[in-house]
Design an enzyme around this catalytic site. Sequence first.
Site, PDB file in Angstrom:
ATOM      1  N   HIS A  87      -9.702  33.797 -35.513  1.00 45.71           N
ATOM      2  CA  HIS A  87     -10.873  33.466 -34.684  1.00 45.71           C
ATOM      3  C   HIS A  87     -11.966  34.528 -34.838  1.00 45.71           C
ATOM      4  O   HIS A  87     -13.159  34.198 -34.868  1.00 45.71           O
ATOM      5  CB  HIS A  87     -10.463  33.372 -33.209  1.00 45.71           C
ATOM      6  CG  HIS A  87      -9.746  32.089 -32.879  1.00 45.71           C
ATOM      7  ND1 HIS A  87      -9.113  31.889 -31.667  1.00 45.71           N
ATOM      8  CD2 HIS A  87      -9.564  30.951 -33.580  1.00 45.71           C
ATOM      9  CE1 HIS A  87      -8.584  30.674 -31.653  1.00 45.71           C
ATOM     10  NE2 HIS A  87      -8.833  30.090 -32.805  1.00 45.71           N
ATOM     11  N   GLU A 127      -1.867  25.723 -40.850  1.00 45.75           N
ATOM     12  CA  GLU A 127      -1.178  25.465 -39.570  1.00 45.75           C
ATOM     13  C   GLU A 127       0.259  25.020 -39.837  1.00 45.75           C
ATOM     14  O   GLU A 127       1.162  25.332 -39.057  1.00 45.75           O
ATOM     15  CB  GLU A 127      -1.931  24.418 -38.733  1.00 45.75           C
ATOM     16  CG  GLU A 127      -3.349  24.812 -38.308  1.00 45.75           C
ATOM     17  CD  GLU A 127      -3.420  25.791 -37.119  1.00 45.75           C
ATOM     18  OE1 GLU A 127      -2.375  26.233 -36.600  1.00 45.75           O
ATOM     19  OE2 GLU A 127      -4.558  26.136 -36.727  1.00 45.75           O
ATOM     20  N   HIS A 172      -4.062  33.565 -35.177  1.00 42.46           N
ATOM     21  CA  HIS A 172      -5.360  33.127 -34.676  1.00 42.46           C
ATOM     22  C   HIS A 172      -6.221  34.262 -34.116  1.00 42.46           C
ATOM     23  O   HIS A 172      -7.436  34.107 -34.003  1.00 42.46           O
ATOM     24  CB  HIS A 172      -5.188  32.039 -33.611  1.00 42.46           C
ATOM     25  CG  HIS A 172      -4.839  30.690 -34.206  1.00 42.46           C
ATOM     26  ND1 HIS A 172      -3.696  30.476 -34.960  1.00 42.46           N
ATOM     27  CD2 HIS A 172      -5.480  29.493 -34.175  1.00 42.46           C
ATOM     28  CE1 HIS A 172      -3.659  29.198 -35.351  1.00 42.46           C
ATOM     29  NE2 HIS A 172      -4.719  28.589 -34.892  1.00 42.46           N
ATOM     30  N   ARG A 218       3.485  28.834 -25.075  1.00 43.56           N
ATOM     31  CA  ARG A 218       2.438  28.186 -25.893  1.00 43.56           C
ATOM     32  C   ARG A 218       1.580  29.205 -26.641  1.00 43.56           C
ATOM     33  O   ARG A 218       1.020  28.897 -27.697  1.00 43.56           O
ATOM     34  CB  ARG A 218       1.568  27.269 -25.011  1.00 43.56           C
ATOM     35  CG  ARG A 218       0.546  26.504 -25.815  1.00 43.56           C
ATOM     36  CD  ARG A 218      -0.094  25.365 -25.077  1.00 43.56           C
ATOM     37  NE  ARG A 218      -1.062  24.714 -25.945  1.00 43.56           N
ATOM     38  CZ  ARG A 218      -1.692  23.585 -25.660  1.00 43.56           C
ATOM     39  NH1 ARG A 218      -1.455  22.974 -24.525  1.00 43.56           N
ATOM     40  NH2 ARG A 218      -2.558  23.062 -26.492  1.00 43.56           N
ATOM     41  N   LYS A 276       5.082  20.954 -31.528  1.00 37.01           N
ATOM     42  CA  LYS A 276       3.944  21.153 -30.623  1.00 37.01           C
ATOM     43  C   LYS A 276       4.196  20.453 -29.296  1.00 37.01           C
ATOM     44  O   LYS A 276       3.946  21.015 -28.222  1.00 37.01           O
ATOM     45  CB  LYS A 276       2.664  20.624 -31.283  1.00 37.01           C
ATOM     46  CG  LYS A 276       1.438  20.751 -30.413  1.00 37.01           C
ATOM     47  CD  LYS A 276       0.566  21.882 -30.831  1.00 37.01           C
ATOM     48  CE  LYS A 276      -0.592  22.126 -29.888  1.00 37.01           C
ATOM     49  NZ  LYS A 276      -1.864  22.242 -30.556  1.00 37.01           N
ATOM     50  N   ARG A 316     -16.652  13.861 -14.311  1.00 41.93           N
ATOM     51  CA  ARG A 316     -15.428  14.593 -13.909  1.00 41.93           C
ATOM     52  C   ARG A 316     -14.168  14.099 -14.616  1.00 41.93           C
ATOM     53  O   ARG A 316     -13.058  14.310 -14.155  1.00 41.93           O
ATOM     54  CB  ARG A 316     -15.231  14.559 -12.398  1.00 41.93           C
ATOM     55  CG  ARG A 316     -16.415  15.137 -11.645  1.00 41.93           C
ATOM     56  CD  ARG A 316     -16.073  15.490 -10.220  1.00 41.93           C
ATOM     57  NE  ARG A 316     -17.228  16.073  -9.576  1.00 41.93           N
ATOM     58  CZ  ARG A 316     -18.163  15.355  -8.924  1.00 41.93           C
ATOM     59  NH1 ARG A 316     -18.054  14.047  -8.823  1.00 41.93           N
ATOM     60  NH2 ARG A 316     -19.182  15.968  -8.371  1.00 41.93           N
ATOM     61  N   ASN A 346      -0.511  30.578 -31.262  1.00 39.59           N
ATOM     62  CA  ASN A 346      -1.697  31.303 -31.729  1.00 39.59           C
ATOM     63  C   ASN A 346      -1.380  32.302 -32.828  1.00 39.59           C
ATOM     64  O   ASN A 346      -2.221  33.149 -33.161  1.00 39.59           O
ATOM     65  CB  ASN A 346      -2.344  32.049 -30.560  1.00 39.59           C
ATOM     66  CG  ASN A 346      -3.133  31.113 -29.697  1.00 39.59           C
ATOM     67  OD1 ASN A 346      -4.084  30.500 -30.165  1.00 39.59           O
ATOM     68  ND2 ASN A 346      -2.727  30.964 -28.457  1.00 39.59           N
ATOM     69  N   HIS A 352     -11.531  26.545 -40.378  1.00 43.09           N
ATOM     70  CA  HIS A 352     -10.645  27.188 -39.394  1.00 43.09           C
ATOM     71  C   HIS A 352      -9.292  27.558 -40.027  1.00 43.09           C
ATOM     72  O   HIS A 352      -8.794  28.684 -39.881  1.00 43.09           O
ATOM     73  CB  HIS A 352     -10.447  26.249 -38.201  1.00 43.09           C
ATOM     74  CG  HIS A 352      -9.423  26.722 -37.221  1.00 43.09           C
ATOM     75  ND1 HIS A 352      -9.555  27.901 -36.505  1.00 43.09           N
ATOM     76  CD2 HIS A 352      -8.219  26.197 -36.854  1.00 43.09           C
ATOM     77  CE1 HIS A 352      -8.489  28.071 -35.736  1.00 43.09           C
ATOM     78  NE2 HIS A 352      -7.663  27.054 -35.930  1.00 43.09           N
ATOM     79  N   LYS A 354      -5.958  20.887 -25.700  1.00 41.38           N
ATOM     80  CA  LYS A 354      -6.958  21.957 -25.674  1.00 41.38           C
ATOM     81  C   LYS A 354      -8.277  21.381 -26.150  1.00 41.38           C
ATOM     82  O   LYS A 354      -8.337  20.768 -27.216  1.00 41.38           O
ATOM     83  CB  LYS A 354      -6.552  23.105 -26.599  1.00 41.38           C
ATOM     84  CG  LYS A 354      -5.591  24.076 -25.966  1.00 41.38           C
ATOM     85  CD  LYS A 354      -5.434  25.301 -26.845  1.00 41.38           C
ATOM     86  CE  LYS A 354      -4.476  26.289 -26.228  1.00 41.38           C
ATOM     87  NZ  LYS A 354      -4.198  27.427 -27.139  1.00 41.38           N
ATOM     88  N   GLU A 392      -0.548  27.234 -21.245  1.00 41.95           N
ATOM     89  CA  GLU A 392      -0.431  28.498 -21.976  1.00 41.95           C
ATOM     90  C   GLU A 392      -0.264  29.713 -21.078  1.00 41.95           C
ATOM     91  O   GLU A 392      -0.983  30.702 -21.201  1.00 41.95           O
ATOM     92  CB  GLU A 392      -1.637  28.682 -22.912  1.00 41.95           C
ATOM     93  CG  GLU A 392      -1.346  29.678 -24.008  1.00 41.95           C
ATOM     94  CD  GLU A 392      -2.414  29.698 -25.109  1.00 41.95           C
ATOM     95  OE1 GLU A 392      -2.650  28.654 -25.740  1.00 41.95           O
ATOM     96  OE2 GLU A 392      -2.985  30.777 -25.322  1.00 41.95           O
TER      97      GLU A 392
HETATM   98  N1  GLY Z   1      -3.560  25.411 -31.345  1.00 41.63           N
HETATM   99  C1  GLY Z   1      -2.687  26.037 -30.451  1.00 41.63           C
HETATM  100  C2  GLY Z   1      -2.487  25.295 -29.165  1.00 41.63           C
HETATM  101  O1  GLY Z   1      -2.905  24.162 -29.046  1.00 41.63           O
HETATM  102  O2  GLY Z   1      -1.907  25.814 -28.254  1.00 41.63           O
END
Ligand code: GLY
Length: 375
Positions: free
Chosen positions: A263, A188, A259, A252, A238, A124, A256, A276, A146, A248
């Site tokens: 993605h 990025e 992305h 946040r 960031k 956990r 993206n 990526h 993330k 998010e």
């Molecule tokens: N890579 C985007 C984020 O961490 O929110």
Amino acid sequence: MAKYKLVREIDVRLADNSYPILIGQGILQNKELICRFLVSKQVLIVTNTTLASFYLPSFMTILSDRQCDVVILPDGEEYKNSASLNQIYEALISKAHHRDTTLIALGGGVVGDIAGFAASTYQRGVNFIQIPTSLLAQVDASVGGKTAINHPLGKNMIGSFYQPKAVLIDLEVLKTLSLRHFRAGLAEVIKYAILVGGALLDDVRTMLAATTDVKTVSEFLEVSDNLSDIVARCCQIKAEVVQQDERESGVRALLNLGHTVGHALEAYTHYSQWLHGEAVAIGLYCAALLSHLQCGLKQDLVNEIDELLFLARLPRRIPVSVDLNALRILMNTDKKIKNNTLRFVLIRGEGDCFLDGQVTETKLEAALESAVEGE
Ligand code: GLY
């Protein structure tokens, strides 16, 4: 003890889980610094085959007075899956790691995401440290908590928000990256430059123009002397965004940018064709085209984004072989979908991005078609 040079310390201040991002040179060899973030005599390092040959022996030396176990994953986004995750759980359980163990992710975004997810779920939740070794992980993936693994049907479909105890960025390690992996990280960096505009965009443009023909990462670092400052500025942005919106539910999502298509392209090619960052580069160009159609982004800025990606020697076009309908279907797993509506991060101008849920299928189709090679 090997000395390190600290270039910048940035704190990520969160209600429950504040932590430092330390950026410098020689961090990886400094026992005192690394051990500051360990809470017991147990450590599990997660890394990959490429990095293990460069760093593991010397890194393990500084942990020699502890129980230090290692999981070496195959290198590549296609291994960010449940099989790799199970390998980590098996090592933790078979070597009797307790709840006060620390997982150290020594690697790029794939290693960081998967080790972070293992740390968030083992017993956990156990301690976790990020030591990002790719430019992409240093400027983006290692910060903000993330964690995820991919599913064959969608990128990062299974994951959690789980903050590390520290992010330790050793700029020296960038020198051992292949130029392709290094350049993927520039996607990025370009994303952050578009998101905030102004001085960062100017500095990124200058850096890319000066380095477009370099043949190695070392040459890149010789020609451009401000990469460490740019890494720190991306981490600072960031950190500020994550502080405002850790999970998010708002701002946040702007991180993206590029992305949604990126993605989908990764899933379309089963995570094997592009790194990526390369898929994000194509996604950034698609976002620029879509922004032009949807919210009047000036053609000059579309061209400028295309030029930045070109200077970074990144892919910008969707190959003709890609079935755009299949690509569109893959976007249905995008995590920004709300009330069944796909939302895109669009660009009004430099430093002015927003989330738009009003993009019509016709405009999306038109943008994707114009992004196809040769169009
Ligand atoms: N890579 C985007 C984020 O961490 O929110």
